[in-house]
Enzyme design. Structure first.
Site, PDB file in Angstrom:
ATOM      1  N   SER A  63      -3.664   2.461   7.321  1.00 13.77           N
ATOM      2  CA  SER A  63      -3.552   1.095   7.856  1.00 13.77           C
ATOM      3  C   SER A  63      -4.886   0.639   8.444  1.00 13.77           C
ATOM      4  O   SER A  63      -5.657   1.441   8.979  1.00 13.77           O
ATOM      5  CB  SER A  63      -2.488   1.052   8.950  1.00 13.77           C
ATOM      6  OG  SER A  63      -1.302   1.712   8.547  1.00 13.77           O
ATOM      7  N   HIS A  92     -15.138   1.035   8.132  1.00 17.89           N
ATOM      8  CA  HIS A  92     -14.520   0.459   6.936  1.00 17.89           C
ATOM      9  C   HIS A  92     -14.277  -1.008   7.276  1.00 17.89           C
ATOM     10  O   HIS A  92     -13.215  -1.390   7.755  1.00 17.89           O
ATOM     11  CB  HIS A  92     -13.205   1.167   6.617  1.00 17.89           C
ATOM     12  CG  HIS A  92     -12.399   0.498   5.529  1.00 17.89           C
ATOM     13  ND1 HIS A  92     -12.905   0.240   4.283  1.00 17.89           N
ATOM     14  CD2 HIS A  92     -11.128   0.017   5.526  1.00 17.89           C
ATOM     15  CE1 HIS A  92     -11.973  -0.358   3.541  1.00 17.89           C
ATOM     16  NE2 HIS A  92     -10.890  -0.507   4.286  1.00 17.89           N
ATOM     17  N   VAL A 110       0.835  -1.203   0.000  1.00 18.68           N
ATOM     18  CA  VAL A 110       0.000   0.000   0.000  1.00 18.68           C
ATOM     19  C   VAL A 110       0.870   1.253   0.000  1.00 18.68           C
ATOM     20  O   VAL A 110       0.614   2.201  -0.751  1.00 18.68           O
ATOM     21  CB  VAL A 110      -0.965   0.006   1.200  1.00 18.68           C
ATOM     22  CG1 VAL A 110      -1.702   1.350   1.297  1.00 18.68           C
ATOM     23  CG2 VAL A 110      -1.967  -1.136   1.081  1.00 18.68           C
ATOM     24  N   SER A 132       4.589   2.379  18.370  1.00 16.60           N
ATOM     25  CA  SER A 132       5.994   2.666  18.105  1.00 16.60           C
ATOM     26  C   SER A 132       6.166   3.817  17.119  1.00 16.60           C
ATOM     27  O   SER A 132       7.225   4.443  17.084  1.00 16.60           O
ATOM     28  CB  SER A 132       6.693   1.409  17.563  1.00 16.60           C
ATOM     29  OG  SER A 132       6.258   1.113  16.246  1.00 16.60           O
ATOM     30  N   ASP A 148     -14.426   2.226  -0.261  1.00 19.75           N
ATOM     31  CA  ASP A 148     -15.682   1.472  -0.320  1.00 19.75           C
ATOM     32  C   ASP A 148     -16.718   2.239  -1.137  1.00 19.75           C
ATOM     33  O   ASP A 148     -17.485   1.651  -1.917  1.00 19.75           O
ATOM     34  CB  ASP A 148     -16.241   1.238   1.087  1.00 19.75           C
ATOM     35  CG  ASP A 148     -15.237   0.613   2.014  1.00 19.75           C
ATOM     36  OD1 ASP A 148     -15.301  -0.598   2.246  1.00 19.75           O
ATOM     37  OD2 ASP A 148     -14.374   1.360   2.527  1.00 19.75           O
ATOM     38  N   ASN A 203      -1.560  -4.181  14.803  1.00 18.43           N
ATOM     39  CA  ASN A 203      -1.307  -2.854  14.248  1.00 18.43           C
ATOM     40  C   ASN A 203      -1.361  -1.744  15.292  1.00 18.43           C
ATOM     41  O   ASN A 203      -0.694  -0.715  15.131  1.00 18.43           O
ATOM     42  CB  ASN A 203      -2.251  -2.587  13.081  1.00 18.43           C
ATOM     43  CG  ASN A 203      -1.817  -3.375  11.846  1.00 18.43           C
ATOM     44  OD1 ASN A 203      -0.718  -3.931  11.819  1.00 18.43           O
ATOM     45  ND2 ASN A 203      -2.662  -3.429  10.841  1.00 18.43           N
ATOM     46  N   ARG A 222     -10.645  -7.082   8.946  1.00 22.93           N
ATOM     47  CA  ARG A 222      -9.834  -5.918   9.302  1.00 22.93           C
ATOM     48  C   ARG A 222      -9.692  -5.792  10.810  1.00 22.93           C
ATOM     49  O   ARG A 222      -8.644  -5.405  11.315  1.00 22.93           O
ATOM     50  CB  ARG A 222     -10.452  -4.653   8.700  1.00 22.93           C
ATOM     51  CG  ARG A 222     -10.458  -4.650   7.170  1.00 22.93           C
ATOM     52  CD  ARG A 222     -11.120  -3.402   6.614  1.00 22.93           C
ATOM     53  NE  ARG A 222     -11.171  -3.415   5.160  1.00 22.93           N
ATOM     54  CZ  ARG A 222     -12.195  -3.889   4.458  1.00 22.93           C
ATOM     55  NH1 ARG A 222     -13.248  -4.377   5.069  1.00 22.93           N
ATOM     56  NH2 ARG A 222     -12.161  -3.867   3.137  1.00 22.93           N
ATOM     57  N   ARG A 249     -15.953   1.878  -4.727  1.00 22.78           N
ATOM     58  CA  ARG A 249     -16.395   0.547  -5.157  1.00 22.78           C
ATOM     59  C   ARG A 249     -17.911   0.512  -5.338  1.00 22.78           C
ATOM     60  O   ARG A 249     -18.422  -0.112  -6.278  1.00 22.78           O
ATOM     61  CB  ARG A 249     -15.977  -0.496  -4.125  1.00 22.78           C
ATOM     62  CG  ARG A 249     -14.480  -0.763  -4.090  1.00 22.78           C
ATOM     63  CD  ARG A 249     -14.087  -1.591  -2.876  1.00 22.78           C
ATOM     64  NE  ARG A 249     -12.688  -2.028  -2.945  1.00 22.78           N
ATOM     65  CZ  ARG A 249     -11.963  -2.380  -1.890  1.00 22.78           C
ATOM     66  NH1 ARG A 249     -12.499  -2.340  -0.674  1.00 22.78           N
ATOM     67  NH2 ARG A 249     -10.708  -2.762  -2.053  1.00 22.78           N
ATOM     68  N   TYR A 274      12.222   9.710  10.925  1.00 23.15           N
ATOM     69  CA  TYR A 274      11.156  10.576  11.441  1.00 23.15           C
ATOM     70  C   TYR A 274      11.555  12.047  11.517  1.00 23.15           C
ATOM     71  O   TYR A 274      10.688  12.922  11.508  1.00 23.15           O
ATOM     72  CB  TYR A 274      10.672  10.059  12.802  1.00 23.15           C
ATOM     73  CG  TYR A 274       9.871   8.787  12.663  1.00 23.15           C
ATOM     74  CD1 TYR A 274       8.541   8.818  12.270  1.00 23.15           C
ATOM     75  CD2 TYR A 274      10.459   7.546  12.876  1.00 23.15           C
ATOM     76  CE1 TYR A 274       7.815   7.656  12.101  1.00 23.15           C
ATOM     77  CE2 TYR A 274       9.743   6.369  12.717  1.00 23.15           C
ATOM     78  CZ  TYR A 274       8.419   6.430  12.324  1.00 23.15           C
ATOM     79  OH  TYR A 274       7.702   5.276  12.147  1.00 23.15           O
ATOM     80  N   LYS A 306     -19.881   3.066  -6.074  1.00 18.90           N
ATOM     81  CA  LYS A 306     -20.213   3.812  -7.287  1.00 18.90           C
ATOM     82  C   LYS A 306     -19.898   2.993  -8.534  1.00 18.90           C
ATOM     83  O   LYS A 306     -20.661   2.997  -9.513  1.00 18.90           O
ATOM     84  CB  LYS A 306     -19.446   5.141  -7.316  1.00 18.90           C
ATOM     85  CG  LYS A 306     -19.886   6.134  -6.240  1.00 18.90           C
ATOM     86  CD  LYS A 306     -19.088   7.427  -6.356  1.00 18.90           C
ATOM     87  CE  LYS A 306     -19.558   8.450  -5.323  1.00 18.90           C
ATOM     88  NZ  LYS A 306     -18.877   9.749  -5.492  1.00 18.90           N
TER      89      LYS A 306
END
Length: 317
Positions: free
Chosen positions: A123, A179, A18, A105, A152, A99, A92, A155, A69, A157
């Protein structure tokens, strides 16, 4: 002292499928002149930066490089794609503990820099991780948003456009809520260029409305599972979604997008992040857009929020 923000600089944290696809889409967009890629595997970040940079002769000039960073201080937008991938058969929400640990972190390293840009969380589970990013960063709610159900909705549409034989850009419909598996297709708001959906369906010879609505909503909800089953990961659609949201922010376009944003009082919901329509512009969430959904959809929205709340309440934040 906070760094002066460079409106043409973007940072991407996480260089997996991604993150790298999003970097490629943003390079092609011409929105930015500087992009820093950050990953726990620095070599991976360097490799992605080089691979994309080698096509620069065919695109817009950009300084793209691997960094750390300290390089996000002046970035207008920091896109967070870091995290474990969703495996076949995994929801998810199943990703949440892995995650959240990764975000613990990442986010403090951003917060300690008094970062003044916008955090765009991609994420999964994106609504929960946007909430985590908001709480751990201490940043204003308008500057922490997630990609939410923007993909979403795209998708949705697309599926309606295919069903009706019409350009999906003329389909006005939204997915709201989580989501994820409790997302809601807001049928009560759907129309085709101002024409009520059922009227347009009948114009196209479709009369079995409920069956078609159920089928399309399920197809949209399960789209990611189907893609993951076939190719192990989804990344092109979300990369284009990241580009769209970055366009809205960088150009101060103010479109209404169903992004993950902080809800506290609206729709009778409190202290939760949900994917709901908001105007997105230079300051992130410019303002939330109230929608009038029917009673069934309202109850579904409350149930979706309760699903997320039950997960959040178990987190150590």
């Amino acid at each position: 002292m906070a760094a002066i923000i460079n409106p043409r600089k973007v940072a991407i944290v996480g260089c997996g499928f991604v993150g790298s696809a999003s970097a490629f889409a943003l390079m092609q967009s011409g929105l930015f002149s500087e992009m820093v890629l950050i990953d726990v595997d620095h070599d991976r970040a360097e490799g992605e930066a080089l691979d994309i940079a080698h096509g620069m002769a065919f695109g817009s000039p950009m300084n793209i490089y691997a960094g750390d960073y300290s390089d996000i201080d002046d970035a207008a937008i920091t896109v967070i794609t870091a995290g474990a991938n969703q495996a076949p058969g995994e929801t998810r929400l199943d990703l949440v503990n892995k995650n959240v640990a990764i975000f613990k972190s990442i986010i403090p390293q951003i917060a300690e820099r008094d970062y003044q840009g916008i955090l765009l969380v991609v994420s999964n589970p994106v609504d929960i991780l946007t909430y985590v990013a908001l709480k751990l960063s201490g940043m204003p709610a308008n500057r922490v948003l997630g990609s939410g159900t923007t993909l979403d909705t795209a998708r949705f549409k697309y599926a309606l456009g295919e069903h009706l034989g019409v350009d999906p850009r003329n389909v006005h419909a939204r997915i709201i809520g989580e989501h994820g598996d409790s997302e809601i297709a807001a049928w009560s708001l759907a129309n085709i260029s101002g024409i009520p959906l059922n009227d347009f369906c009948e114009l196209r010879g479709h009369t079995d409305h409920q069956r078609n609505m159920d089928r399309i909503a399920e197809e949209v909800k399960n789209a990611a599972y189907e893609i993951i089953k076939k190719k192990r990961a989804t990344y092109y659609g979300i990369a284009m979604t990241v580009k769209r949201i970055c366009e809205a922010i960088t150009r101060d376009e103010k479109p209404i997008l169903p992004v993950s944003n902080y809800i506290d009082g609206e729709y009778g919901l409190h202290d939760i992040v949900l994917s709901m329509p908001a105007v997105v512009g230079a300051s992130g969430i410019e303002y939330q857009v109230p929608i009038k959904i029917n009673e069934t959809e309202t109850e579904q929205l409350k149930a979706s929020a309760a699903t997320l709340r039950s997960v959040i309440d178990k987190l150590d934040l």
